[in-house]
Design a protein around this motif. Structure first.
Motif, short mmCIF file in Angstrom:
data_model
loop_
_atom_site.label_atom_id
_atom_site.label_comp_id
_atom_site.label_asym_id
_atom_site.label_seq_id
_atom_site.Cartn_x
_atom_site.Cartn_y
_atom_site.Cartn_z
N GLU A 9 47.97 26.20 35.04
CA GLU A 9 48.97 25.39 34.33
C GLU A 9 50.17 25.00 35.21
O GLU A 9 50.92 24.10 34.84
CB GLU A 9 49.44 26.13 33.07
CG GLU A 9 48.33 26.21 32.03
CD GLU A 9 48.76 26.90 30.75
OE1 GLU A 9 49.93 26.72 30.34
OE2 GLU A 9 47.93 27.62 30.16
N THR A 10 50.35 25.69 36.33
CA THR A 10 51.49 25.34 37.20
C THR A 10 51.05 24.69 38.51
O THR A 10 51.88 24.20 39.27
CB THR A 10 52.31 26.61 37.57
OG1 THR A 10 51.41 27.56 38.17
CG2 THR A 10 52.99 27.21 36.38
N GLY A 11 49.75 24.74 38.80
CA GLY A 11 49.23 24.11 40.02
C GLY A 11 49.29 25.00 41.24
O GLY A 11 48.94 24.57 42.35
N ALA A 12 49.69 26.27 41.07
CA ALA A 12 49.75 27.18 42.23
C ALA A 12 48.34 27.63 42.62
O ALA A 12 47.48 27.79 41.76
CB ALA A 12 50.62 28.39 41.90
N ALA A 13 48.14 27.87 43.91
CA ALA A 13 46.86 28.43 44.37
C ALA A 13 46.78 29.89 43.93
O ALA A 13 47.79 30.60 43.90
CB ALA A 13 46.76 28.32 45.88
N TYR A 14 45.56 30.34 43.61
CA TYR A 14 45.35 31.68 43.06
C TYR A 14 44.41 32.49 43.93
O TYR A 14 43.42 31.96 44.44
CB TYR A 14 44.74 31.56 41.65
CG TYR A 14 44.27 32.88 41.08
CD1 TYR A 14 45.14 33.70 40.38
CD2 TYR A 14 42.95 33.31 41.24
CE1 TYR A 14 44.72 34.92 39.85
CE2 TYR A 14 42.52 34.52 40.71
CZ TYR A 14 43.41 35.32 40.02
OH TYR A 14 42.99 36.51 39.50
N MET A 15 44.72 33.77 44.09
CA MET A 15 43.78 34.68 44.76
C MET A 15 43.79 36.03 44.06
O MET A 15 44.83 36.45 43.55
CB MET A 15 44.25 34.94 46.20
CG MET A 15 43.74 33.97 47.18
SD MET A 15 44.48 34.36 48.77
CE MET A 15 45.98 33.45 48.65
N ASP A 16 42.64 36.71 44.05
CA ASP A 16 42.61 38.12 43.62
C ASP A 16 41.69 38.89 44.54
O ASP A 16 41.06 38.30 45.44
CB ASP A 16 42.22 38.25 42.14
CG ASP A 16 40.84 37.70 41.83
OD1 ASP A 16 39.94 37.84 42.68
OD2 ASP A 16 40.66 37.10 40.75
N THR A 17 41.60 40.21 44.31
CA THR A 17 40.76 41.03 45.20
C THR A 17 39.74 41.85 44.42
O THR A 17 39.05 42.69 44.99
CB THR A 17 41.63 42.00 46.04
OG1 THR A 17 42.33 42.87 45.14
CG2 THR A 17 42.62 41.26 46.92
N ALA A 18 39.68 41.63 43.11
CA ALA A 18 38.72 42.37 42.28
C ALA A 18 38.35 41.50 41.09
O ALA A 18 39.12 40.64 40.68
CB ALA A 18 39.33 43.68 41.81
N GLY A 21 38.15 37.31 44.65
CA GLY A 21 37.67 38.49 45.37
C GLY A 21 37.88 38.44 46.87
O GLY A 21 36.95 38.71 47.62
N ILE A 22 39.10 38.15 47.30
CA ILE A 22 39.36 38.07 48.74
C ILE A 22 40.10 39.33 49.23
O ILE A 22 41.20 39.28 49.75
CB ILE A 22 40.01 36.72 49.15
CG1 ILE A 22 40.41 36.66 50.63
CG2 ILE A 22 41.20 36.34 48.28
CD1 ILE A 22 39.29 36.48 51.54
N GLY A 23 39.46 40.50 48.96
CA GLY A 23 39.91 41.75 49.59
C GLY A 23 38.95 42.03 50.73
O GLY A 23 38.48 41.10 51.39
N PHE A 24 38.60 43.32 50.94
CA PHE A 24 37.57 43.57 51.97
C PHE A 24 36.18 43.57 51.34
O PHE A 24 35.31 42.84 51.77
CB PHE A 24 37.84 44.88 52.74
CG PHE A 24 37.18 44.83 54.09
CD1 PHE A 24 37.89 44.43 55.20
CD2 PHE A 24 35.82 45.09 54.23
CE1 PHE A 24 37.26 44.30 56.44
CE2 PHE A 24 35.19 44.97 55.46
CZ PHE A 24 35.92 44.58 56.57
N ASP A 25 36.02 44.43 50.30
CA ASP A 25 34.74 44.38 49.58
C ASP A 25 35.02 44.48 48.09
O ASP A 25 35.26 45.58 47.61
CB ASP A 25 33.76 45.45 50.06
CG ASP A 25 34.40 46.83 50.26
OD1 ASP A 25 35.64 46.92 50.33
OD2 ASP A 25 33.64 47.80 50.33
N PRO A 26 35.03 43.37 47.36
CA PRO A 26 34.58 42.04 47.77
C PRO A 26 35.59 41.34 48.69
O PRO A 26 36.77 41.67 48.68
CB PRO A 26 34.47 41.27 46.46
CG PRO A 26 35.55 41.87 45.60
CD PRO A 26 35.52 43.34 45.95
N GLY A 27 35.08 40.37 49.41
CA GLY A 27 35.95 39.51 50.22
C GLY A 27 35.39 39.33 51.61
O GLY A 27 34.51 38.50 51.86
#
Ligand code: NDP
Length: 431
Positions: free
Chosen positions: A103-112, A148-154
């Motif tokens: 809704e704000t247009g920001a790029a998103y990342m998580d690690t799990a 999922g951009i941690g180590f595993d996952p990622g």
């Protein structure tokens, strides 16, 4: 160029993310840390200043936030002019943070992978239950969402893609092997959030075998691997996030995840599980209080971040990939070795947090520079892995490859490739 980063969560991984963003703030701009407990954000900021991690003078601010509150998260993204959100809060907040980014247009990342507190181990592929339902919304909004951009996952997803692209004509199997040969000196502790950690192991173990899902039980299949630096380690077939995207994207018939466990961990885990203390379902006490046993266990175990000062030893995590090249059988192991003590000296965290926290910052730099700003939702194996590996090499998380010709640092050729120049190189001893 996208700038200004909002880090969500203030645990062990967030500590590493904050330090690494600070070390690169000339590119990433203002850094904001938001979590449920404001004091933890301030402690991270103090640590960044104490270690002199800021690359250049700039904004580093703490905010109290309940990341389940989409409106509050949107407000904070806008108020801080954040264009990149690195979500390293608990996995329960993923979908609300993603919604705020859409809704704000920001790029998103998580690690799990996202989790519902009341459900464990849903139907495979897990990403289809929550994340991939938002693919169209991300595309319509032009929002880059890297899952999922941690180590595993990622990173292990990137290693698989790199092996497929550069070392094989056909890949038959990928075994992801995760060994922590370190010691924290406590009677019992988990290396990251206990609730998330136990939820990984309390239900069906899903693996990808002969192009289909295969269900096993935890600790049913044991295998020893001779890994670089850490030596022979005992692992068990384990269910894990990355299998649920790699199986759908890579066209490889066999993908398995092997996690290293000591006898002591298994004994304690089995006792807790068999007593019902790892259940995510609420129970009522004699005094009429409703409690979730797993939350109680989490409350009494050491905070994973508190393990860092005493942690010794190393981790070795990598992908053993087998297949054929030019009509001949071929095999490579692409891996990283990370040192607990060196991680603590640099950023005040242990190696599990370090290996999980560096990759999203490397990805943030790639988004900022436009290299990975893809304007849609992707899992890591869908992106070119070369810039990520090159960026992580520069940042102190070095990739190596064991292949027929020897064991070398993997230096991919790509537009953002940078020379290996991090101080930590000298501290890692191989072989
Ligand atoms: P921690 O439990 O140490 O930290 C989680 C943080 O999230 C805490 O600061 C917590 O706040 C905060 N949080 C929880 N709920 C909310 C909420 N509603 N609003 C705002 N903040 C909230 O975990 P880690 O740092 O060890 O791990 C972070 C993430 O990284 C997890 O998702 C974990 O699964 C993942 N991970 C991934 C790895 C990988 O290689 N891919 C490896 C290791 C971890 P509070 O302090 O108040 O509880």
């Amino acid at each position: 160029m996208k700038r200004n980063v909002l880090i969500i969560g203030a645990g062990g991984v967030a500590q590493v993310v904050a330090h690494k963003c600070a070390q690169n703030n000339a590119v990433l701009g203002d850094i904001h840390i938001a979590s449920r407990t404001l004091a933890k954000c301030h402690a991270i900021i103090d640590s960044v200043h104490a270690k002199g991690s800021m690359q250049t003078k700039g904004v580093l601010q703490a905010h109290a936030l309940d990341a389940l509150d989409v409106e509050a998260t949107k407000f904070l993204i806008r108020a801080t002019h954040s264009q990149i959100v690195i979500n390293v809060g608990s996995p329960f907040v993923n979908m609300s943070v993603l919604q705020a980014c859409i809704e704000t247009g920001a790029a998103y990342m998580d690690t799990a992978i996202h989790e519902d507190p009341l459900k464990v181990c849903e139907a495979p592929p897990w990403y289809a239950n929550y994340e991939w339902k938002r693919r169209e919304a991300c595309k319509a909004a032009g929002v880059t969402a890297i899952l999922g951009i941690g180590f595993d996952p990622g990173v292990v997803n990137a290693y698989a893609r790199y092996a497929i692209d550069h070392h094989f004509d056909q890949v038959d199997s990928i075994d992801i092997i995760d060994i922590n040969a370190g010691s924290h000196g406590r009677y019992f502790a988990t290396n990251f959030d206990p609730e998330t950690n136990f939820r990984e192991f309390t239900s069906t173990v899903w693996s990808w075998e002969n192009n289909a899902w295969k269900a096993n039980q935890m600790f049913e299949h044991r295998k020893d691997w001779d890994m670089p630096v850490t030596g022979v380690g005992t692992t068990y077939l384990t269910g894990h996030d990355e299998l649920h995207s790699m199986s759908q994207h890579l066209g490889v018939p066999n993908i398995r995840f092997w996690m290293g466990f000591g006898e002591h961990y298994i004994n304690v885990f089995n006792v807790l599980k068999n007593l019902g203390l790892l259940s995510e379902q609420p129970v009522r006490t004699a005094r009429g209080q409703e409690i979730v046993p797993l939350e109680v266990v989490k409350a009494v175990l050491p905070d994973p971040a508190s393990l860092a000062p005493d942690y010794t030893g190393k981790t070795c995590i990598g992908d053993l990939v087998k297949g054929t090249k030019d009509g001949q059988p071929a095999e490579v192991l692409i891996y990283n070795v990370c040192d607990h003590e060196a991680s603590y000296q640099e950023v005040g965290s242990q190696a599990i947090s370090y290996t999980a926290g560096v990759p999203p910052v490397a990805a943030a730099l790639l988004i900022a520079e436009g290299v990975w700003d893809v304007g849609g939702m992707v899992n890591v194996e869908e992106l070119d892995p070369a810039p990520l590996i090159a960026q992580m090499n520069r940042m102190g998380l070095v990739t190596r490859i064991r292949h027929a010709a020897g064991d070398d640092v993997l230096e991919p050729i790509c537009p953002v490739a940078a020379p290996l120049g991090d101080d930590r190189q000298g501290e890692l001893k191989y072989g």
